[in-house]
Motif scaffolding. Structure first.
Motif, mmCIF file in Angstrom:
data_model
loop_
_atom_site.group_PDB
_atom_site.id
_atom_site.type_symbol
_atom_site.label_atom_id
_atom_site.label_comp_id
_atom_site.label_asym_id
_atom_site.label_seq_id
_atom_site.Cartn_x
_atom_site.Cartn_y
_atom_site.Cartn_z
ATOM 1 N N THR A 119 0.921 -1.171 -0.056
ATOM 2 C CA THR A 119 0.091 0.062 0.060
ATOM 3 C C THR A 119 0.671 1.431 -0.178
ATOM 4 O OG1 THR A 119 -1.607 -1.237 1.330
ATOM 5 C CG2 THR A 119 -1.837 1.194 1.262
ATOM 6 N N ALA A 120 2.093 1.161 0.655
ATOM 7 C CA ALA A 120 2.767 2.515 0.683
ATOM 8 C C ALA A 120 3.533 2.718 -0.418
ATOM 9 C CB ALA A 120 3.914 2.238 1.838
ATOM 10 N N THR A 121 3.653 1.578 -1.360
ATOM 11 C CA THR A 121 4.142 2.085 -2.994
ATOM 12 C C THR A 121 3.067 2.990 -3.457
ATOM 13 O OG1 THR A 121 5.287 0.058 -2.742
ATOM 14 C CG2 THR A 121 5.076 1.282 -4.913
ATOM 15 N N ILE A 122 1.969 2.524 -3.445
ATOM 16 C CA ILE A 122 0.579 3.250 -3.950
ATOM 17 C C ILE A 122 0.570 4.564 -3.602
ATOM 18 C CG2 ILE A 122 -1.802 3.354 -4.398
ATOM 19 C CD1 ILE A 122 -1.659 0.045 -3.845
ATOM 20 N N MET A 123 0.829 4.763 -2.142
ATOM 21 C CA MET A 123 0.620 6.039 -1.736
ATOM 22 C C MET A 123 1.720 6.836 -2.175
ATOM 23 S SD MET A 123 -0.292 5.184 2.303
ATOM 24 C CE MET A 123 -2.041 4.687 2.778
ATOM 25 N N VAL A 124 2.919 6.600 -2.271
ATOM 26 C CA VAL A 124 4.108 7.459 -2.816
ATOM 27 C C VAL A 124 3.753 7.853 -3.991
ATOM 28 C CG1 VAL A 124 6.675 7.266 -3.347
ATOM 29 C CG2 VAL A 124 5.785 6.387 -1.199
ATOM 30 N N ASP A 125 3.076 7.039 -4.711
ATOM 31 C CA ASP A 125 2.573 7.400 -6.311
ATOM 32 C C ASP A 125 1.502 8.336 -6.191
ATOM 33 O OD1 ASP A 125 4.514 5.656 -7.123
ATOM 34 O OD2 ASP A 125 2.949 4.003 -7.836
ATOM 35 N N LEU A 126 0.525 8.116 -5.494
ATOM 36 C CA LEU A 126 -0.527 9.022 -5.511
ATOM 37 C C LEU A 126 0.012 10.562 -4.923
ATOM 38 C CD1 LEU A 126 -3.064 6.789 -3.768
ATOM 39 C CD2 LEU A 126 -3.021 7.798 -6.123
ATOM 40 N N MET A 127 1.062 10.663 -3.814
ATOM 41 C CA MET A 127 1.580 11.924 -3.456
ATOM 42 C C MET A 127 2.233 12.703 -4.818
ATOM 43 S SD MET A 127 3.305 10.974 -0.141
ATOM 44 C CE MET A 127 2.588 10.203 1.058
ATOM 45 N N GLY A 128 2.740 12.017 -5.694
ATOM 46 C CA GLY A 128 3.388 12.704 -6.838
ATOM 47 C C GLY A 128 4.507 13.631 -6.502
ATOM 48 N N GLU A 129 4.629 14.727 -6.733
ATOM 49 C CA GLU A 129 5.994 15.570 -6.542
ATOM 50 C C GLU A 129 5.868 15.850 -4.846
ATOM 51 O OE1 GLU A 129 6.099 18.810 -9.137
ATOM 52 O OE2 GLU A 129 6.288 17.747 -10.754
#
Length: 306
Positions: A119-129
């Protein structure tokens, strides 16, 4: 009203770290008022993560009042959430498991479910920049979650993207992944202070196969012998847990992280049948080694047969 961010019951590292990660993002970047909470005591590896990165342990949610705004992470299964979850105001779901069904929302919501290991991988992606704004402690939590869910890239659930994100976070933190993961797994393997019932419930999910209800428990360790020395008492406690939880059988898999295999405890004929039909195993005794089996999500639950 403060939005609560939480994962599943029996919180592992991802269900402890991801609520912290996403709550930080919503508070500090989006300007919302949120709080990460847990649905139980975190396991030893998750506790190591909190202590290593000096992160406050989220409070354990004892009661979920109706209409409370919530964000659900690392699960979408009502069986792994508070019994009255559908009385809450579910605002978002971020997950990496298959869709189960049964959750009801007050209106349209944001749902992100991606085929990644963590899930943390997805969250880093969703945060973007905005991910660049994460303080070291939050980066450390994200890295720990990814290394935990991928078993340091050994798990078949690992994707190239999970690895890429983890390596980038480790570089920013100036951490050696192998050394850090060894410390994580050592913490996870220290189960000496836990009772048999606690071990069975530590990383456990309910699943039904053709009308048979299972509690599928996984213990990931670098020292499987420590757990397997307790086979007899664990088998006795499996009966107790099954009765208390209203399931027909507990399946306990002891995953050897370093040798990349699992040992399934076989206390009765039902589990013997499961081992033979699900994994093509030949069972001779009260346990069977399953080479290459490491992931409940990808290898165990999808293959279960009775």
């Amino acid at each position: 009203m403060t939005t609560l961010v939480f994962g599943h019951k029996s919180p592992d590292t991802d269900s402890t770290g991801s609520p912290i990660l996403w709550s930080w993002y919503l508070n500090e970047v989006k300007g919302e008022q949120t709080e990460p909470v847990l649905l139980g005591e975190p396991n030893t590896e998750a506790t190591f993560m909190l202590e290593n990165w000096d992160l406050p342990k989220p409070r354990i949610l004892e009661d979920l009042p109706a209409e409370t705004p919530v964000v659900i992470v690392d699960t979408n299964n009502p069986a792994e959430l508070p019994a009255n979850i559908n009385d809450a105001d579910i605002r978002a779901i971020i997950d990496h498991h298959k869709l189960v069904g049964g959750l009801e929302t007050k209106g349209p919501i944001d749902i992100t479910v991606r085929p990644l290991a963590c899930t943390a991988t997805i969250m880093v992606d969703l945060m973007g920049e905005d991910a660049a704004k994460m303080p070291d402690a939050i980066k450390g939590a994200a890295l720990t979650c990814i290394l935990s869910d991928t078993l340091e890239f050994r798990s078949p659930t690992t994707t190239a993207h999970d690895r890429e994100v983890a390596e980038r976070l480790a570089a920013e933190l100036e951490l050696d992944i192998s050394a850090y993961a060894a410390d994580m797994f050592a913490a996870k393997s220290d189960v000496s202070s836990f009772s048999d019932v606690e071990l069975i419930r530590m990383d456990s999910k309910e699943y039904e196969v053709d009308g048979t209800k299972f509690r599928v428990s996984v213990l990931e360790t670098t020292a499987p012998g420590v757990v397997l020395d307790r086979k007899a008492s664990l088998a006795d406690s499996m009966v107790e847990v099954a009765k208390e939880d209203g399931v027909d059988q507990v399946l306990l898999f002891v995953v050897d992280i370093l040798n990349e295999e699992a040992t399934l405890l076989v206390p009765n004929d039902l589990v013997k049948t499961v081992a033979e039909k699900s994994f093509g195993a030949t069972v001779d005794g009260d346990a069977v080694v399953l080479p290459g089996i490491m992931s409940r999500k990808k290898q165990i639950i999808p293959n279960l047969k009775v």
